[in-house]
Write an enzyme that holds these catalytic residues in place. Sequence first.
Site, PDB file in Angstrom:
ATOM      1  N   GLY A   1      64.201 -40.257   5.990  1.00 16.25           N
ATOM      2  CA  GLY A   1      64.146 -39.629   4.702  1.00 16.25           C
ATOM      3  C   GLY A   1      63.029 -40.225   3.881  1.00 16.25           C
ATOM      4  O   GLY A   1      62.337 -41.019   4.266  1.00 16.25           O
ATOM      5  N   GLU A   2      62.843 -39.300   2.766  1.00 12.05           N
ATOM      6  CA  GLU A   2      61.443 -39.836   1.611  1.00 12.05           C
ATOM      7  C   GLU A   2      61.895 -39.529   0.488  1.00 12.05           C
ATOM      8  O   GLU A   2      62.682 -38.629   0.149  1.00 12.05           O
ATOM      9  CB  GLU A   2      60.606 -39.049   2.550  1.00 12.05           C
ATOM     10  CG  GLU A   2      59.183 -38.901   1.596  1.00 12.05           C
ATOM     11  CD  GLU A   2      58.052 -38.241   2.391  1.00 12.05           C
ATOM     12  OE1 GLU A   2      56.856 -38.432   1.991  1.00 12.05           O
ATOM     13  OE2 GLU A   2      58.178 -37.457   3.188  1.00 12.05           O
TER      14      GLU A   2
ATOM     15  N   GLN B   1      60.092 -40.423  -4.037  1.00  8.52           N
ATOM     16  CA  GLN B   1      59.039 -40.501  -4.777  1.00  8.52           C
ATOM     17  C   GLN B   1      58.335 -41.856  -4.308  1.00  8.52           C
ATOM     18  O   GLN B   1      57.246 -42.336  -4.311  1.00  8.52           O
ATOM     19  CB  GLN B   1      59.192 -40.600  -6.187  1.00  8.52           C
ATOM     20  CG  GLN B   1      58.061 -40.338  -7.011  1.00  8.52           C
ATOM     21  CD  GLN B   1      58.533 -39.949  -8.464  1.00  8.52           C
ATOM     22  OE1 GLN B   1      59.526 -40.172  -9.069  1.00  8.52           O
ATOM     23  NE2 GLN B   1      57.562 -40.135  -9.362  1.00  8.52           N
TER      24      GLN B   1
ATOM     25  N   GLU C   1      60.236 -44.502   1.716  1.00  7.18           N
ATOM     26  CA  GLU C   1      60.663 -43.773   2.763  1.00  7.18           C
ATOM     27  C   GLU C   1      61.917 -44.787   3.435  1.00  7.18           C
ATOM     28  O   GLU C   1      61.902 -45.829   3.612  1.00  7.18           O
ATOM     29  CB  GLU C   1      59.785 -43.421   3.739  1.00  7.18           C
ATOM     30  CG  GLU C   1      58.703 -42.864   3.198  1.00  7.18           C
ATOM     31  CD  GLU C   1      57.583 -42.688   4.129  1.00  7.18           C
ATOM     32  OE1 GLU C   1      56.495 -41.605   4.282  1.00  7.18           O
ATOM     33  OE2 GLU C   1      57.246 -43.303   5.178  1.00  7.18           O
TER      34      GLU C   1
ATOM     35  N   LYS D   1      64.752 -49.327   4.921  1.00  6.62           N
ATOM     36  CA  LYS D   1      64.286 -48.497   3.490  1.00  6.62           C
ATOM     37  C   LYS D   1      63.254 -49.287   3.080  1.00  6.62           C
ATOM     38  O   LYS D   1      63.491 -50.574   2.858  1.00  6.62           O
ATOM     39  CB  LYS D   1      65.526 -48.639   2.508  1.00  6.62           C
ATOM     40  CG  LYS D   1      65.321 -47.579   1.424  1.00  6.62           C
ATOM     41  CD  LYS D   1      66.700 -47.675   0.657  1.00  6.62           C
ATOM     42  CE  LYS D   1      66.608 -47.094  -0.822  1.00  6.62           C
ATOM     43  NZ  LYS D   1      68.049 -47.292  -1.204  1.00  6.62           N
TER      44      LYS D   1
ATOM     45  N   ASP E   1      77.299 -42.202  -8.713  1.00  2.03           N
ATOM     46  CA  ASP E   1      76.516 -40.720  -8.023  1.00  2.03           C
ATOM     47  C   ASP E   1      77.445 -40.811  -6.931  1.00  2.03           C
ATOM     48  O   ASP E   1      76.972 -40.401  -5.552  1.00  2.03           O
ATOM     49  CB  ASP E   1      75.220 -41.236  -7.845  1.00  2.03           C
ATOM     50  CG  ASP E   1      74.421 -39.885  -7.259  1.00  2.03           C
ATOM     51  OD1 ASP E   1      75.142 -38.741  -7.623  1.00  2.03           O
ATOM     52  OD2 ASP E   1      73.240 -39.950  -7.129  1.00  2.03           O
TER      53      ASP E   1
END
Length: 902
Positions: free
Chosen positions: A615-616, A618, A621, A653, A757
């Site tokens: 995943g990536e 702003q 990654e 991460k 969230d």
Amino acid sequence: MHLFLLLILQATAAFGQIDPAHCRYALGMEDGRIKDDDITASSQWYETTGPKFARLNREEGDGAWCPEGQLEPSDSQYLQVDLGRLTFLTVVGTQGRYARYSGNEFSRAYRLNYSRDGLLWRSWRNRLGNTVMEGNKNAYTSVINDLHPPAVTRYVRLIPVTRLSTTVCMRAELYGCQWDDGLISYGGPEGQLMMPPGYPIASLNDSTYDGEHERRRLVGGLGQLTDGVVGLDDFLMTRQYHVWPGYDYLGWRNDSLGGRSYVELQFVFDRQRNLSSMKVHSNNMFSRGVKIFSSVSCWFKPRLISSWEAEPVAFNTVLDDRNPSARYVTVPLSRRAAKAVKCRFHFADVWMMFSEISFQSVDTVLTTLRPVVSPSSPVKKDITMATTPATGLTSDPSASVPPVSGNTPILIGCLVTIILLLVIIIFLILWCQYVCKVLEKAPRHILEDVTVRLSSCSDTIILQTPPVPPRSGHAPSGPAHTDPHYERVFLLDPQYQNPAALRNKLPELSQSAEASALLLGSLLYDQLTSSHMTPAWLRACGGGYAEPDVTQCTPHQCFQSNAPHYAETDIVRLQGVTGSNMYAVPALTVDSLTRKDISAAEFPRQQLIFREKLGEGQFGEVHLCEAEGLPEFLGEGSPLPDRDERSVLVAVKQLRADAAGQARNDFLKEIKIMSRLNDPNIIRLLCVCVASDPLCMVTEYMENGDLNMFLSQREIESTLTHANNIPSVSLSDLLHMSVQISSGMRYLASLNFVHRDLATRNCLLDRRLTIKIADFGMSRNLYSSDYYRIQGRAVLPIRWMAWESILLGKFTTASDVWAFGVTLWEIFTLCKEQPYSLLSDEQVIENTGEFFRNQGRQIFLYCPPLCPPSLFELMMRCWSRDIPDRPTFEGLYQALRPHVHQ
Ligand code: ADE
């Protein structure tokens, strides 16, 4: 007399060139002006129940149109009417088949599709995005539906809707008036959000646009610029009840259009017209940076296929810095022949806002609007039947006074009625002001003893003692009760507001509850983002269901639930409303965070061997890596799978090396939080690499990725999925997933930690389908449509958020429970649909106001077909307006667990 005329002009200025309140003439189904040939249908049962018998209040043939056979829920049978010309359609009336006592078929609900050219069909939607209208309850009474918004159309299809297989029959009348503008579409940049600090958010988009939205542009439709509703002087006030601030206007900011200092709009007409003028209703609230345009240039195309003519018509306006009234600006167009026009409106200030645009052409005849309705019509009394005489006038575009008819008595009658109405309105306004003054003067202790609620119906603030009883089972709490059912919103309380700002705003609050609530929300927002914030640990104590008793909280007892996320610096200032802030820690200030706060062990980064990117975002990654020697490094009792192997797969991460200071601190905070969590359903932090850049956190690798992706790629298990080898999940898998999430959340709740969230995108699955709750801001790119972005300031997962989180910025375990309900809903729809997919973000926010008001107008998520009714009841309890009515995670876990077969 001058005053009279002024009043009349102001009254008529409430509407555009067309006034939807008066454009309600029967279009000719009942009286036969619409010919039999113009009424068709997808099918008919018998010759005697053909479409030509679908005339309201008529009993010819067998008494109505009936489509062939039984109507099934999946059917789209329709009755089609060709109105012969473009029409502004405002009302639809339907009736069933009565046939002088012998019929009893009717349609309980129906949809409306419409087309301006007979080729491209559009579904009519109300302002909340719903397509289905209430139909008939018996065979004889006609039911009238006002179309809000009205539709500009020539062809109309009424499509009966049923939930059970049944026979339906229909008679109908359509109401409206001729669409003289001839405009069939406009296009240009989408409207924008205005987010001034201390004011409600104004959403200046075109909420009823019936064309396409392509790359932030409106293409091929009509909408609010042609709906006949003229915006008020204060663009935050709306004429429509039940909508958000700024609703009536389409607005743009001058620095948001790629360096252009103008907004270009294109208009297409039904045929070539000799355009004499264009009227643009424009806001001019210069105190808020809004002005009418400074100049406009228009280019013309005589045919669609020709190119734009070189010579534009240019027009400079006279800017007005004295009078903030919204106004019509009439732009002369020199009778240029055009099938299409494009106009560039140049900014005179930061914002430009239009509520209506209309065109006048010299060949437009203001034709007769003949309300010919048979006297027996039962709907007459519901429909305004103002008669406009046949004047056959050619429009005079520069005329600012409406054409005077020869029918003086009617005109005088209208004038008297308007004057009476104005007197009543003025009286009401004065009365309201008086009441507000009395309230402001009321001693503070009196105000404190009442629960303040924002009322939608009276447009005033209602004070009531004692508070409203809860929806179910809870004893009503009196004023002295320390555990109110929902947070007491005390408008004059300094904790909620900057007193000066809010006191000034009180009269504005009266327009709608949304405005009020959003104002509260934005005031709270300001408060939270201001430098005078309450200490974090004090604010963050709302982990339980009772109101946090801040006097009982110490930094050590109370976990900070608002640790900001490193991936969105702006969110930090919004006090974590994105919820991308994972776990609770005893409060720390950013400055105090050092390596010694981090309890996870430092792993040699050269032993991490990159395998692939997962995943990536702003600020960094997530990678899949092999961690060489990790089992030895972690030692006995480490929770790794495959302990016999030397290297294990892990998720790493990594913060981008150049990430700024705030992002870096947030990353370290997340590490600190995670290192203290230990639960089988929470993602586990294994070790870190923080001695040098880039900062890394190493977590378990979850082979099956996130739950959203996992479920959306599967179907529910059946013989079909088995036979065709389609990836599937069983109902019991879904229940097991739900139990695991409730268990992980129960653990977080026990620590008073608020996740903020919770959603399927933030739940990960390992290869044994164990679920672990996580929160990876990096998934934001993949799921960006789940978040509502407020002009670069923050992203909010509004579709998962409780009303109090959106409107008051209040996040508690109870708001996590709300999100859990939405997560359950996602699971049982197999993540095939976004929650409230038919609502735009703005409409979701509006719906939040309805949840707050709780007057039965809120839209709930529907019961997914796969979902057992008892489980849907549980979901509904998670969406209770009053916090004590929501279940606890412990309760949810206990309710769900028995359904899982061990
Ligand atoms: N994506 C983000 N984190 C992950 C993890 N721990 N396992 C698998 N995929 C991920």
